[in-house]
Design an enzyme around this catalytic site. Structure first.
Site, mmCIF file in Angstrom:
data_model
loop_
_atom_site.group_PDB
_atom_site.id
_atom_site.type_symbol
_atom_site.label_atom_id
_atom_site.label_comp_id
_atom_site.label_asym_id
_atom_site.label_seq_id
_atom_site.Cartn_x
_atom_site.Cartn_y
_atom_site.Cartn_z
ATOM 1 N N ARG A 25 0.831 -1.221 0.000
ATOM 2 C CA ARG A 25 0.000 0.000 0.000
ATOM 3 C C ARG A 25 0.860 1.264 0.000
ATOM 4 O O ARG A 25 0.518 2.240 -0.665
ATOM 5 C CB ARG A 25 -0.959 -0.037 1.185
ATOM 6 C CG ARG A 25 -1.950 -1.200 1.030
ATOM 7 C CD ARG A 25 -3.310 -0.883 1.541
ATOM 8 N NE ARG A 25 -4.247 -1.920 1.131
ATOM 9 C CZ ARG A 25 -5.265 -2.348 1.866
ATOM 10 N NH1 ARG A 25 -5.471 -1.827 3.069
ATOM 11 N NH2 ARG A 25 -6.080 -3.265 1.400
ATOM 12 N N ASP A 129 12.758 -15.585 16.224
ATOM 13 C CA ASP A 129 13.961 -15.724 17.061
ATOM 14 C C ASP A 129 14.473 -14.387 17.615
ATOM 15 O O ASP A 129 15.196 -14.365 18.601
ATOM 16 C CB ASP A 129 15.099 -16.374 16.262
ATOM 17 C CG ASP A 129 14.802 -17.818 15.910
ATOM 18 O OD1 ASP A 129 13.829 -18.377 16.449
ATOM 19 O OD2 ASP A 129 15.538 -18.392 15.083
ATOM 20 N N GLY A 171 14.337 -20.998 18.916
ATOM 21 C CA GLY A 171 15.361 -19.975 18.978
ATOM 22 C C GLY A 171 16.705 -20.586 18.687
ATOM 23 O O GLY A 171 17.533 -20.765 19.578
ATOM 24 N N HIS A 216 5.140 -26.625 42.101
ATOM 25 C CA HIS A 216 5.640 -27.004 40.773
ATOM 26 C C HIS A 216 6.900 -26.204 40.443
ATOM 27 O O HIS A 216 7.209 -25.230 41.138
ATOM 28 C CB HIS A 216 4.579 -26.730 39.703
ATOM 29 C CG HIS A 216 4.279 -25.279 39.572
ATOM 30 N ND1 HIS A 216 3.168 -24.698 40.142
ATOM 31 C CD2 HIS A 216 4.967 -24.276 38.961
ATOM 32 C CE1 HIS A 216 3.188 -23.410 39.882
ATOM 33 N NE2 HIS A 216 4.258 -23.116 39.174
HETATM 34 O O1 F6P Z 1 12.426 -19.288 11.942
HETATM 35 C C1 F6P Z 1 13.160 -19.513 13.058
HETATM 36 C C2 F6P Z 1 12.954 -20.932 13.527
HETATM 37 O O2 F6P Z 1 11.632 -21.133 13.963
HETATM 38 C C3 F6P Z 1 13.938 -21.339 14.610
HETATM 39 O O3 F6P Z 1 13.528 -20.936 15.880
HETATM 40 C C4 F6P Z 1 13.970 -22.839 14.435
HETATM 41 O O4 F6P Z 1 15.197 -23.366 14.883
HETATM 42 C C5 F6P Z 1 13.823 -23.008 12.960
HETATM 43 O O5 F6P Z 1 13.198 -21.838 12.482
HETATM 44 C C6 F6P Z 1 13.036 -24.204 12.523
HETATM 45 O O6 F6P Z 1 13.046 -24.243 11.137
HETATM 46 P P1 F6P Z 1 12.185 -25.229 10.248
HETATM 47 O O7 F6P Z 1 10.755 -24.760 10.324
HETATM 48 O O8 F6P Z 1 12.751 -25.057 8.881
HETATM 49 O O9 F6P Z 1 12.333 -26.578 10.827
#
Ligand code: F6P
Length: 320
Positions: A25, A129, A171, A216
């Site tokens: 846009r 991440d 992450g 917990h």
């Molecule tokens: O996009 C980031 C992420 O979600 C990371 O946190 C994770 O390690 C990776 O991608 C997983 O990738 P895929 O979906 O290709 O298995």
């Protein structure tokens, strides 16, 4: 008239659609023509383009995933792949490219822009991440909120059974989600790649909590830091406490983007087009909301992000 292509690349992140909408846009508002590229760099190399109008991006601001789909392209990281991409862009006279994605995608953009001045390349950071330097990334806030809602649910059953729960979050090589969700979710311990895991401390926390009548314990582990099944066995062996593991996985990547991510994506999408108008290239939009600015992609791909380790200390103090 400028012709802009926009694509999403790498792992999807909630808020990517809001960013696509803002790019499309804002570009049309500035009198540009816009093309959506399907499947990220794969589509750029194989000519999967579609002309977009303001209506093409209606009703997507609230949707997770990406309407343009995405891919992790190895071929584009090779020079031949980028040559093919440039040929397709030249055929449509595209002279600007907006790349919405994480570190790998921004590196691809840097390589493309460094090899030729013919295309203005602008990056927008989007990855759950939150590991792109100098900026907050689109998708992180939603992912953290998803983890928090999972922790809330797990707490209920953990308390009912008096169990220890190990929750593994995403992450890759980065502890941002684990830290934020650990602090926001009141975890007893947080294991992240940036700090050497101290198992004795984790075990002592569980034992001392138990002595004080805590029902917990929640331990957040960033993926890849420590094998969670081994951790479970070690905790059970050292504390005698019934322990369970929950690996949240890709549930963290989907879902309706939060207000924070939608607003960030809207600002960044517009800032990307403003950067094109100002003649910038080989840069990434960084910052937050009305404090968006651009930084060279060369600095982004060579930088290394360290999470706010002060949060680690907060978590340690607050979980005593
Ligand atoms: O996009 C980031 C992420 O979600 C990371 O946190 C994770 O390690 C990776 O991608 C997983 O990738 P895929 O979906 O290709 O298995």
């Amino acid at each position: 008239m400028k012709r802009v292509a926009v694509l999403t690349s790498g792992g999807d992140a909630p808020g990517m659609n809001a960013a696509i909408r803002a790019v499309v846009r804002s570009a049309i508002y500035e009198g540009m023509e816009v093309y959506g590229v399907y499947r990220g760099f794969e589509g750029l190399m194989t000519g999967q383009y579609e002309r977009l109008s303001p209506g093409s991006v209606a009703d997507i601001i609230h949707r997770g995933g990406t309407i343009l789909h995405t891919s992790r392209s190895k071929d584009f990281m090779q020079m031949q792949g980028r040559v093919r991409a440039r040929e397709h862009m030249a055929r449509l006279s595209i002279d600007c490219l907006v790349i919405i994605g994480g570190n790998g995608s921004l590196r691809g953009g840097y390589e493309l822009a460094s090899e030729s001045d013919a295309i203005q390349v602008i990056g927008i950071p989007a990855t759950i991440d939150n590991d792109v330097v100098y900026t907050r990334s689109i998708g992180f806030d939603t992912a953290v909120n998803t983890v928090l809602s999972a922790i809330n649910n797990i707490r209920d059953t953990a308390t009912s059974h008096g169990r220890v729960f190990i929750i593994e979050v995403m992450g890759r090589r980065c502890g941002e989600i684990a830290l934020a969700a650990g602090v926001g979710g009141g975890a007893e311990s947080i294991l992240i790649p940036e700090i050497e895991p101290d198992l004795n401390q984790v075990i002592e926390k569980i034992k001392s909590g138990n002595e004080r009548g805590k029902l917990h314990s929640i331990i957040i582990v960033a993926e890849g830091v420590y094998p969670v099944m081994t951790l479970k066995d070690e905790i059970m062996h050292a504390t005698g406490r019934d322990t369970r593991v929950s690996i949240l996985g890709h549930v963290q990547r989907g879902g309706t983007p939060t207000a924070v991510d939608r607003i960030l994506a809207s600002y960044m999408g517009k800032a990307a087009i403003d950067a094109i108008v100002r003649g910038k290239s080989n840069v990434m939009v960084a910052g937050q909301d009305d404090r968006c600015y651009t930084i060279p992609l060369g600095e982004v791909i060579n930088g290394h992000r360290t999470p706010e380790l002060g949060m680690f200390e907060i978590a340690r103090v607050l979980s005593t």
